[in-house]
Motif scaffolding. Structure first.
Motif, PDB file in Angstrom:
ATOM      1  N   PRO A  21      39.052  52.675  40.490  1.00 24.90           N
ATOM      2  CA  PRO A  21      39.365  51.666  41.513  1.00 24.90           C
ATOM      3  C   PRO A  21      39.980  52.261  42.769  1.00 24.90           C
ATOM      4  O   PRO A  21      39.808  51.706  43.868  1.00 24.90           O
ATOM      5  N   GLN A  22      40.695  53.380  42.641  1.00 20.10           N
ATOM      6  CA  GLN A  22      41.296  54.016  43.807  1.00 20.10           C
ATOM      7  C   GLN A  22      40.236  54.550  44.765  1.00 20.10           C
ATOM      8  O   GLN A  22      40.506  54.762  45.952  1.00 20.10           O
ATOM      9  N   ALA A  56      36.050  48.356  37.608  1.00 24.81           N
ATOM     10  CA  ALA A  56      37.455  47.981  37.508  1.00 24.81           C
ATOM     11  C   ALA A  56      38.044  47.668  38.889  1.00 24.81           C
ATOM     12  O   ALA A  56      37.532  48.116  39.913  1.00 24.81           O
ATOM     13  N   GLY A  57      39.116  46.878  38.880  1.00 25.27           N
ATOM     14  CA  GLY A  57      39.892  46.681  40.099  1.00 25.27           C
ATOM     15  C   GLY A  57      39.275  45.796  41.155  1.00 25.27           C
ATOM     16  O   GLY A  57      39.614  45.918  42.340  1.00 25.27           O
ATOM     17  N   GLY A  58      38.363  44.924  40.779  1.00 19.32           N
ATOM     18  CA  GLY A  58      37.816  43.972  41.739  1.00 19.32           C
ATOM     19  C   GLY A  58      36.669  44.476  42.589  1.00 19.32           C
ATOM     20  O   GLY A  58      36.274  43.823  43.559  1.00 19.32           O
ATOM     21  N   THR A  59      36.116  45.628  42.242  1.00 20.47           N
ATOM     22  CA  THR A  59      34.939  46.177  42.927  1.00 20.47           C
ATOM     23  C   THR A  59      33.950  46.644  41.869  1.00 20.47           C
ATOM     24  O   THR A  59      34.352  47.243  40.878  1.00 20.47           O
ATOM     25  N   PHE A  60      32.667  46.374  42.092  1.00 17.21           N
ATOM     26  CA  PHE A  60      31.670  46.906  41.158  1.00 17.21           C
ATOM     27  C   PHE A  60      31.516  48.400  41.405  1.00 17.21           C
ATOM     28  O   PHE A  60      31.907  49.217  40.578  1.00 17.21           O
ATOM     29  N   SER A  61      30.959  48.775  42.547  1.00 17.64           N
ATOM     30  CA  SER A  61      30.884  50.192  42.914  1.00 17.64           C
ATOM     31  C   SER A  61      30.446  50.310  44.358  1.00 17.64           C
ATOM     32  O   SER A  61      29.529  49.609  44.804  1.00 17.64           O
ATOM     33  N   ALA A  62      31.100  51.224  45.079  1.00 17.86           N
ATOM     34  CA  ALA A  62      30.738  51.489  46.472  1.00 17.86           C
ATOM     35  C   ALA A  62      29.613  52.512  46.582  1.00 17.86           C
ATOM     36  O   ALA A  62      29.242  52.901  47.682  1.00 17.86           O
ATOM     37  N   GLU A 120      31.509  34.573  43.152  1.00 20.48           N
ATOM     38  CA  GLU A 120      30.977  33.908  44.345  1.00 20.48           C
ATOM     39  C   GLU A 120      31.259  34.668  45.631  1.00 20.48           C
ATOM     40  O   GLU A 120      30.532  34.514  46.614  1.00 20.48           O
ATOM     41  N   ASP A 121      32.312  35.499  45.628  1.00 19.25           N
ATOM     42  CA  ASP A 121      32.630  36.262  46.835  1.00 19.25           C
ATOM     43  C   ASP A 121      32.133  37.704  46.769  1.00 19.25           C
ATOM     44  O   ASP A 121      32.491  38.527  47.615  1.00 19.25           O
ATOM     45  N   ALA A 122      31.300  38.022  45.787  1.00 24.93           N
ATOM     46  CA  ALA A 122      30.726  39.366  45.694  1.00 24.93           C
ATOM     47  C   ALA A 122      29.736  39.595  46.830  1.00 24.93           C
ATOM     48  O   ALA A 122      29.153  38.654  47.375  1.00 24.93           O
ATOM     49  N   ARG A 123      29.542  40.875  47.173  1.00 22.34           N
ATOM     50  CA  ARG A 123      28.599  41.211  48.240  1.00 22.34           C
ATOM     51  C   ARG A 123      27.780  42.426  47.823  1.00 22.34           C
ATOM     52  O   ARG A 123      28.267  43.322  47.140  1.00 22.34           O
ATOM     53  N   PHE A 124      26.514  42.418  48.262  1.00 21.40           N
ATOM     54  CA  PHE A 124      25.551  43.427  47.862  1.00 21.40           C
ATOM     55  C   PHE A 124      24.958  44.091  49.103  1.00 21.40           C
ATOM     56  O   PHE A 124      24.689  43.415  50.095  1.00 21.40           O
ATOM     57  N   ARG A 175      23.697  34.251  37.570  1.00 19.94           N
ATOM     58  CA  ARG A 175      24.768  33.267  37.448  1.00 19.94           C
ATOM     59  C   ARG A 175      25.915  33.638  38.371  1.00 19.94           C
ATOM     60  O   ARG A 175      26.270  34.816  38.486  1.00 19.94           O
ATOM     61  N   LEU A 176      26.495  32.615  39.007  1.00 19.17           N
ATOM     62  CA  LEU A 176      27.676  32.797  39.826  1.00 19.17           C
ATOM     63  C   LEU A 176      28.906  32.302  39.084  1.00 19.17           C
ATOM     64  O   LEU A 176      28.835  31.327  38.324  1.00 19.17           O
ATOM     65  N   THR A 177      30.026  32.963  39.315  1.00 18.87           N
ATOM     66  CA  THR A 177      31.289  32.538  38.717  1.00 18.87           C
ATOM     67  C   THR A 177      32.351  32.500  39.815  1.00 18.87           C
ATOM     68  O   THR A 177      32.178  33.096  40.885  1.00 18.87           O
ATOM     69  N   PRO A 178      33.477  31.846  39.559  1.00 15.64           N
ATOM     70  CA  PRO A 178      34.599  31.969  40.503  1.00 15.64           C
ATOM     71  C   PRO A 178      35.052  33.424  40.573  1.00 15.64           C
ATOM     72  O   PRO A 178      34.783  34.217  39.672  1.00 15.64           O
ATOM     73  N   ALA A 179      35.733  33.762  41.652  1.00 20.95           N
ATOM     74  CA  ALA A 179      36.256  35.125  41.802  1.00 20.95           C
ATOM     75  C   ALA A 179      37.104  35.496  40.593  1.00 20.95           C
ATOM     76  O   ALA A 179      37.914  34.700  40.119  1.00 20.95           O
ATOM     77  N   GLY A 180      36.880  36.692  40.085  1.00 22.95           N
ATOM     78  CA  GLY A 180      37.602  37.158  38.904  1.00 22.95           C
ATOM     79  C   GLY A 180      36.953  36.783  37.593  1.00 22.95           C
ATOM     80  O   GLY A 180      37.415  37.217  36.534  1.00 22.95           O
ATOM     81  N   GLY A 181      35.874  36.029  37.628  1.00 22.34           N
ATOM     82  CA  GLY A 181      35.264  35.536  36.391  1.00 22.34           C
ATOM     83  C   GLY A 181      33.947  36.180  36.018  1.00 22.34           C
ATOM     84  O   GLY A 181      33.305  35.755  35.047  1.00 22.34           O
TER      85      GLY A 181
END
Length: 254
Positions: A21-22, A56-62, A120-124, A175-181
């Motif tokens: 995540p860092q 981990a940490g709220g990001t899939f991968s940069a 829902e707030d993910a970005r690609f 499928r979409l989920t709320p943030a964190g889900g």
């Protein structure tokens, strides 16, 4: 496995978490080798039915770690592609669970997944052209198989990102989920899949994935080769027997 990739089992589901995540879960050689080893374990284990890949940490991968790239390091494994899955995805179903950003190589990992669950707030995005690079881990080659060609071209040539709601509209996200889900949503989907016959799951994936490269006549012949052992299996008889007896089937993978 290394601390950069965490692997756990949850009731027949393997959860693989990129754990940097860092560095926004940027992909290094160590990450690539650990992810490849995890999916090899997924395919080899009789206890595992479905894989879930997340960050981990709220990001899939940069995507690819550019500092590692400048050192001459690559997260591609020869003959297998990025993290060992873009050219040779696992035989068993693989679900991507996305929070935050899935960019460049991170996005290309999702193209190796069969299903995608996203917050829902993910970005690609595939921003490689902004660095005079090419989305060579599957983006340029495969994106147009997942979304309309003109949208694929827009993403690839502008390098601009796509929000999760729009990605869901065009079929890139299941499928979409709320943030964190996203992970919980992916595990729910994985549980539904894992309840089905493992031989049938692998064969169905093989036909569905391979069909795009087969001619019409070849497709029927290749399908017959793949599904023949499934219809002759103990599991197929168990499925029919369980239906007749109105009970849950007990799969043995043979």
């Amino acid at each position: 496995m290394t601390d950069d990739v965490l692997v756990e089992r949850r009731d027949g589901v393997q959860v693989v978490t990129i754990n940097r995540p860092q560095a926004r879960n940027a992909l290094t050689r160590a990450v690539a080798e650990a992810v490849a080893a995890a999916v090899d374990e997924l395919d080899a284990s009789d206890e595992l039915r479905v894989g879930v890949l997340t960050g981990a940490g709220g990001t899939f991968s940069a995507g690819m770690d550019l500092k590692a790239f400048l050192r001459g390091e690559t997260p591609a494994i020869e003959g297998r592609g990025l993290c060992g899955i873009t050219q040779t995805p696992p035989r068993k179903p693989l679900i991507g669970a996305v929070e935050g950003w899935a960019l460049a190589g991170g996005f290309e990992l999702l193209l190796a997944c069969d299903l995608v669950v996203a917050a829902e707030d993910a970005r690609f995005g595939v921003p490689e052209v902004k660095r005079s690079l090419v989305a060579a881990g599957g983006g340029a080659l495969l994106l147009s198989r997942r979304v309309p060609v003109n949208l694929a071209m827009e993403m690839l040539l502008t390098g601009e990102p796509l929000g999760a709601p729009r990605a869901a509209e065009v079929g890139l996200v299941n499928r979409l989920t709320p943030a964190g889900g996203a992970l919980d949503g992916a595990l729910e989907l994985a549980a539904t899949i894992a309840a089905n016959g493992p031989l049938a799951l692998a064969a169905t994936k093989a036909v569905a994935r391979g069909g795009a490269d087969w001619t019409f006549e070849e497709g029927w012949a290749r399908q017959a080769e793949i599904i023949g052992p499934v219809f002759a299996s103990e599991d197929a008889r168990e499925g029919a027997t369980a239906f007749a007896e109105k009970r849950a089937p007990v799969w043995r993978g043979r």
